[in-house]
Design an enzyme around this catalytic site. Structure first.
Site, PDB file in Angstrom:
ATOM      1  N   TYR A   3       0.839  -1.201   0.000  1.00  0.00           N
ATOM      2  CA  TYR A   3       0.000   0.000   0.000  1.00  0.00           C
ATOM      3  C   TYR A   3       0.872   1.248   0.000  1.00  0.00           C
ATOM      4  O   TYR A   3       2.060   1.200   0.336  1.00  0.00           O
ATOM      5  CB  TYR A   3      -0.916  -0.018   1.232  1.00  0.00           C
ATOM      6  CG  TYR A   3      -2.080   0.953   1.158  1.00  0.00           C
ATOM      7  CD1 TYR A   3      -3.035   0.847   0.156  1.00  0.00           C
ATOM      8  CD2 TYR A   3      -2.225   1.977   2.098  1.00  0.00           C
ATOM      9  CE1 TYR A   3      -4.103   1.714   0.092  1.00  0.00           C
ATOM     10  CE2 TYR A   3      -3.299   2.858   2.044  1.00  0.00           C
ATOM     11  CZ  TYR A   3      -4.227   2.725   1.031  1.00  0.00           C
ATOM     12  OH  TYR A   3      -5.289   3.599   0.972  1.00  0.00           O
ATOM     13  N   ASP A  32     -21.254 -11.417 -13.218  1.00  0.00           N
ATOM     14  CA  ASP A  32     -22.298 -12.439 -13.199  1.00  0.00           C
ATOM     15  C   ASP A  32     -22.013 -13.419 -12.077  1.00  0.00           C
ATOM     16  O   ASP A  32     -20.851 -13.714 -11.764  1.00  0.00           O
ATOM     17  CB  ASP A  32     -22.341 -13.171 -14.541  1.00  0.00           C
ATOM     18  CG  ASP A  32     -23.616 -13.982 -14.696  1.00  0.00           C
ATOM     19  OD1 ASP A  32     -24.524 -13.839 -13.854  1.00  0.00           O
ATOM     20  OD2 ASP A  32     -23.695 -14.754 -15.677  1.00  0.00           O
TER      21      ASP A  32
END
Length: 376
Positions: free
Chosen positions: A97, A220
């Site tokens: 990070y 999906d």
């Protein structure tokens, strides 16, 4: 001594406890209480999820007893109430990070705590107030902390605990992206991927409150229909699958709402490219995450013929660049939406500190829609 740690779920009780942090050192007594507090200002103790090396969070993070320093004149003693596990927390532990705290460190960037005691020169807070971290890297996965007054900002203690615990990152990110990049008016449209994420759900709710249409793209999955209903229940105008962005039927959708001025990208890769294709001429795509770990590819035609703007946003940098008053004003607006029932916390699973390994494993699944929240 405070009650033992336990877990948080959608039914949250105010007596639940979460984790905020400051720098502390390991306590020598392994049998110390979770967070003992004496009337004087001697050292106290708490439990914390600490890591001493970067790596796989489920391996490098350990639950430890830690000691807290004495309360200074400008310090605040807090007990943590709840702290979520965000992707940025995982990345910070992995060492990837933008913010990397000194080691050893306590995990967690976000959460809500209750003030227990204040130093003699503290003016802005009092016992009983709720506070959240101002900046990343504070370390919230612990039962208590002694923190400088300037590292905290107050929030109302009459909003739901989960809303307070998850206020400082995702809703702020959504608020700023909807406010700072395009002049959006009621009736305008925004398109976003990762629509079921914490940021995505906040975007839906804030946009709906402003009369802005949202076109929400999700992958999906077997439960697509149920998820679509849930997102529409919180204000989504349209919910579509990733594949629909590449099909001619998408033209039918734009007969019911204008093409978007703003695209919000939390995924990257092909998903981001597809968002760009559907922007209005001169529109903006703002990237705030990259869950696919794929680069954003910008077609030359989008730049030349549509003059799209490609931007990035990091809420931590926004907070560093703006005053405490501006941050407080934004939080006031968000808390007003919370109190009106317009802005709600995402679905979550309540987890006690003792069960942190399973919570970390779940949180490391990049597309999970179930937020893990540690409750102290």
């Amino acid at each position: 001594m405070w009650p033992p740690l336990r877990a948080v779920c959608q039914r949250v009780c105010r007596r639940s406890v979460a984790a905020v942090l400051s720098k502390c050192f390991r306590h020598r007594d392994a049998n110390v209480s979770h967070f003992s507090h004496s009337a004087g200002r001697s050292a106290q103790a708490c439990k914390a999820l600490m890591y001493r090396n970067h790596g796989d969070p489920s391996r490098v993070v350990q639950l430890e007893d830690v000691g807290l320093p004495p309360l200074g004149a400008k310090d605040i003693l807090v007990k943590m109430l709840a702290a979520p596990i965000n992707p940025s927390d995982i990345n910070m532990i992995q060492g990837t990070y933008a913010v990397v705290p000194d080691l050893p460190a306590v995990g967690g960037n976000e959460g809500v705590a209750q003030v227990v005691e204040v130093g003699s020169q503290v003016k802005s807070l009092k016992a009983g107030d709720w506070v959240i971290p101002k900046d990343a890297g504070l370390g919230t996965w612990r039962t208590g902390a002694v923190l400088p007054e300037d590292d905290l900002i107050s929030v109302p203690n009459d909003i739901p605990l989960l809303s307070a615990a998850t206020l400082g990152v995702n809703p702020c990110t959504a608020f700023r992206m909807l406010s700072d990049f395009e002049d959006l008016k009621p009736g305008d449209s925004v398109i976003q991927n990762a629509a079921n994420s914490g940021v995505g759900q906040a975007v839906i709710q804030i946009a709906a409150a402003r009369g802005i249409n949202t076109i929400n793209v999700i992958r999906d999955r077997p439960e697509f229909t149920q998820l679509s209903y849930r997102l529409k229940a919180i204000g989504a105008s349209h919910v579509i699958k990733e594949e629909a962005l590449r099909k001619p039927e998408i033209k039918e959708l734009f007969k019911t709402c204008p093409k978007p001025k703003l695209a919000l990208n939390g995924v990257g890769g092909k998903s981001a490219t597809e968002l760009l294709r559907h922007l209005q001429v001169g529109g903006s795509m703002v990237t705030y995450g990259g869950m696919s770990k794929q680069p954003v590819t910008v077609p030359v035609s989008a730049l030349i013929f549509k003059d799209v703007k490609v931007r990035g946003f990091w809420v931590t940098q926004w907070k560093r660049d703006h005053s405490q008053g501006e941050l407080a004003s934004m939080l006031d607006e968000l808390c007003s939406l919370i109190k009106q029932g317009i802005l709600t916390a995402p679905a979550c699973t309540e987890v006690g500190l003792q069960e942190y390994r399973a919570a970390l494993d779940t949180a490391m699944q990049p597309f999970t829609s179930n937020k893990q929240v540690l409750v102290m």
